[in-house]
Design a protein around this motif. Structure first.
Motif, PDB file in Angstrom:
ATOM      1  N   GLY A  23      32.829  51.513  26.815  1.00 36.06           N
ATOM      2  CA  GLY A  23      31.848  52.585  26.753  1.00 36.06           C
ATOM      3  C   GLY A  23      30.846  52.399  25.629  1.00 36.06           C
ATOM      4  O   GLY A  23      29.638  52.606  25.812  1.00 36.06           O
ATOM      5  N   TRP A  26      28.375  49.722  26.612  1.00 34.94           N
ATOM      6  CA  TRP A  26      27.476  50.192  27.677  1.00 34.94           C
ATOM      7  C   TRP A  26      26.370  51.078  27.124  1.00 34.94           C
ATOM      8  O   TRP A  26      25.246  51.095  27.638  1.00 34.94           O
ATOM      9  CB  TRP A  26      28.317  50.948  28.697  1.00 34.94           C
ATOM     10  N   LEU A  27      26.682  51.819  26.068  1.00 37.63           N
ATOM     11  CA  LEU A  27      25.703  52.735  25.480  1.00 37.63           C
ATOM     12  C   LEU A  27      24.710  52.032  24.573  1.00 37.63           C
ATOM     13  O   LEU A  27      23.692  52.626  24.192  1.00 37.63           O
ATOM     14  CB  LEU A  27      26.431  53.826  24.681  1.00 37.63           C
ATOM     15  N   ALA A  83      31.902  53.014  32.758  1.00 36.95           N
ATOM     16  CA  ALA A  83      31.080  52.075  32.005  1.00 36.95           C
ATOM     17  C   ALA A  83      31.238  50.672  32.569  1.00 36.95           C
ATOM     18  O   ALA A  83      32.289  50.305  33.100  1.00 36.95           O
ATOM     19  CB  ALA A  83      31.491  52.087  30.535  1.00 36.95           C
ATOM     20  N   ARG A 160      23.104  57.487  32.115  1.00 36.87           N
ATOM     21  CA  ARG A 160      24.147  56.795  31.357  1.00 36.87           C
ATOM     22  C   ARG A 160      24.578  57.702  30.208  1.00 36.87           C
ATOM     23  O   ARG A 160      23.927  57.770  29.174  1.00 36.87           O
ATOM     24  CB  ARG A 160      23.627  55.458  30.834  1.00 36.87           C
ATOM     25  N   HIS A 162      27.010  59.454  27.206  1.00 32.55           N
ATOM     26  CA  HIS A 162      28.077  59.303  26.214  1.00 32.55           C
ATOM     27  C   HIS A 162      29.323  59.985  26.735  1.00 32.55           C
ATOM     28  O   HIS A 162      30.419  59.444  26.677  1.00 32.55           O
ATOM     29  CB  HIS A 162      27.631  59.916  24.883  1.00 32.55           C
ATOM     30  N   PRO A 193      33.039  57.617  22.736  1.00 33.67           N
ATOM     31  CA  PRO A 193      32.481  58.086  24.008  1.00 33.67           C
ATOM     32  C   PRO A 193      33.541  58.293  25.087  1.00 33.67           C
ATOM     33  O   PRO A 193      34.660  57.785  24.998  1.00 33.67           O
ATOM     34  CB  PRO A 193      31.551  56.941  24.407  1.00 33.67           C
ATOM     35  N   ALA A 195      32.293  57.533  28.294  1.00 31.98           N
ATOM     36  CA  ALA A 195      31.078  57.122  28.984  1.00 31.98           C
ATOM     37  C   ALA A 195      31.253  57.080  30.499  1.00 31.98           C
ATOM     38  O   ALA A 195      32.269  56.615  31.006  1.00 31.98           O
ATOM     39  CB  ALA A 195      30.635  55.753  28.474  1.00 31.98           C
ATOM     40  N   HIS A 196      30.220  57.557  31.198  1.00 33.21           N
ATOM     41  CA  HIS A 196      30.220  57.552  32.660  1.00 33.21           C
ATOM     42  C   HIS A 196      28.820  57.913  33.158  1.00 33.21           C
ATOM     43  O   HIS A 196      27.949  58.280  32.365  1.00 33.21           O
ATOM     44  CB  HIS A 196      31.238  58.561  33.206  1.00 33.21           C
ATOM     45  N   ASP A 203      25.122  65.831  28.158  1.00 37.17           N
ATOM     46  CA  ASP A 203      25.227  65.408  26.761  1.00 37.17           C
ATOM     47  C   ASP A 203      24.550  66.408  25.835  1.00 37.17           C
ATOM     48  O   ASP A 203      25.059  66.722  24.751  1.00 37.17           O
ATOM     49  CB  ASP A 203      24.588  64.021  26.577  1.00 37.17           C
TER      50      ASP A 203
END
Length: 270
Positions: A23, A26-27, A83, A160, A162, A193, A195-196, A203
């Motif tokens: 994650g 990816w961020l 992610a 995208r 967090h 995160p 993340a997804h 967010d």
């Protein structure tokens, strides 16, 4: 002092730290906020760069907002997508008791939020005895209303996210490089995160839930890059339902009452 900060848990769920590392990677996008650097990851630990704390400022908060919009615009393959580099469900919640976070590919945001967030947390709450059948029924009623409550934000594409962007997961630190004028104003650093691929408003709603510093500046910076859909302020509570429900499941207390009152208010919003 070591320049490495280690998170560890001997009995961590399988893949917990690998999922977090994926994650974070990816961020990390050009033009986005600084993301804490991963030094090493293993079955029971995650080594991160140690950050030097700094006081948040309005200009640093506005920069965070601009960067967050850039990350969101980097997109995701689908609503609910994990992610890149991670395959399977994610995790949401504290290190000592994270809840499973379903991932997948849903056709639209209402379906994703209903099937991957509201329904699972209702079931988790009942299994743990933290939520009752009446709470589950209330969340089910909310799920039915999502297409109406989410308008006019339904035409957005998966962002995208967090995914767990409460104020505690934004650390304010001294920057790695000085500005051209030699100054070293604080900058926001993203950590921890979930993340997804999700809705960009989620967010921002998480930042509002527990009061991020200079939140108005964060939002202003965001809107400089990506203006939010009309009526976004009225949808903040909608996006807060899931994290409040998770807090009710994990911690009980006043969070259950907060969940009920938040959902009831949304259902009364004709």
């Amino acid at each position: 002092m070591s320049d490495v900060f280690t998170k560890s848990r001997r009995d961590a769920p399988e893949g917990f730290f690998a999922c977090e590392a994926a994650g974070l990677a990816w961020l990390r996008v050009p033009g986005g906020p600084r993301v804490v650097e991963v030094r090493d990851v293993g079955r029971t630990h995650l080594d991160l760069e140690r950050l030097v704390p700094a006081r948040p400022t309005p200009s640093a908060a506005r920069a965070l907002g601009r960067g967050l919009a850039v990350v969101h615009d980097a997109g995701a393959p689908a609503w609910g997508a994990p992610a890149a580099g991670w395959h399977g469900d994610g995790f949401f919640g504290p290190l000592d008791d994270p809840l499973p976070l379903p991932t997948g590919a849903w056709a639209d945001w209402p379906s994703f939020y209903a099937e991957a967030r509201l329904a699972p947390v209702a079931e988790q709450g009942q299994v743990r005895g933290a939520l009752g059948a009446d709470d589950a029924a209330l969340l089910a009623r909310l799920a039915e209303r999502l297409p109406d409550l989410a308008r006019p934000a339904l035409d957005d594409s998966p962002a995208r996210l967090h995914g767990d962007l409460w104020s505690g997961n934004v650390l304010w630190s001294t920057p790695t490089d000085a500005a051209p004028d030699g100054s070293r104003e604080a900058e926001a650093v993203l950590i921890d995160p979930a993340a997804h691929g999700g809705h960009r408003e989620a967010d921002l709603a998480m930042l509002a839930l527990f009061g991020a510093p200079h939140l108005d500046e964060i939002v202003a910076g965001y809107q400089e890059v990506r203006p939010l859909a009309r009526g976004w302020r009225h949808r903040v509570a909608l996006h807060q339902v899931y994290p409040v429900a998770v807090h009710a499941v994990l911690f009980g207390g006043g969070y259950r009452a907060q969940l009920r009152s938040t959902v009831a208010a949304l259902l009364d919003d004709r």
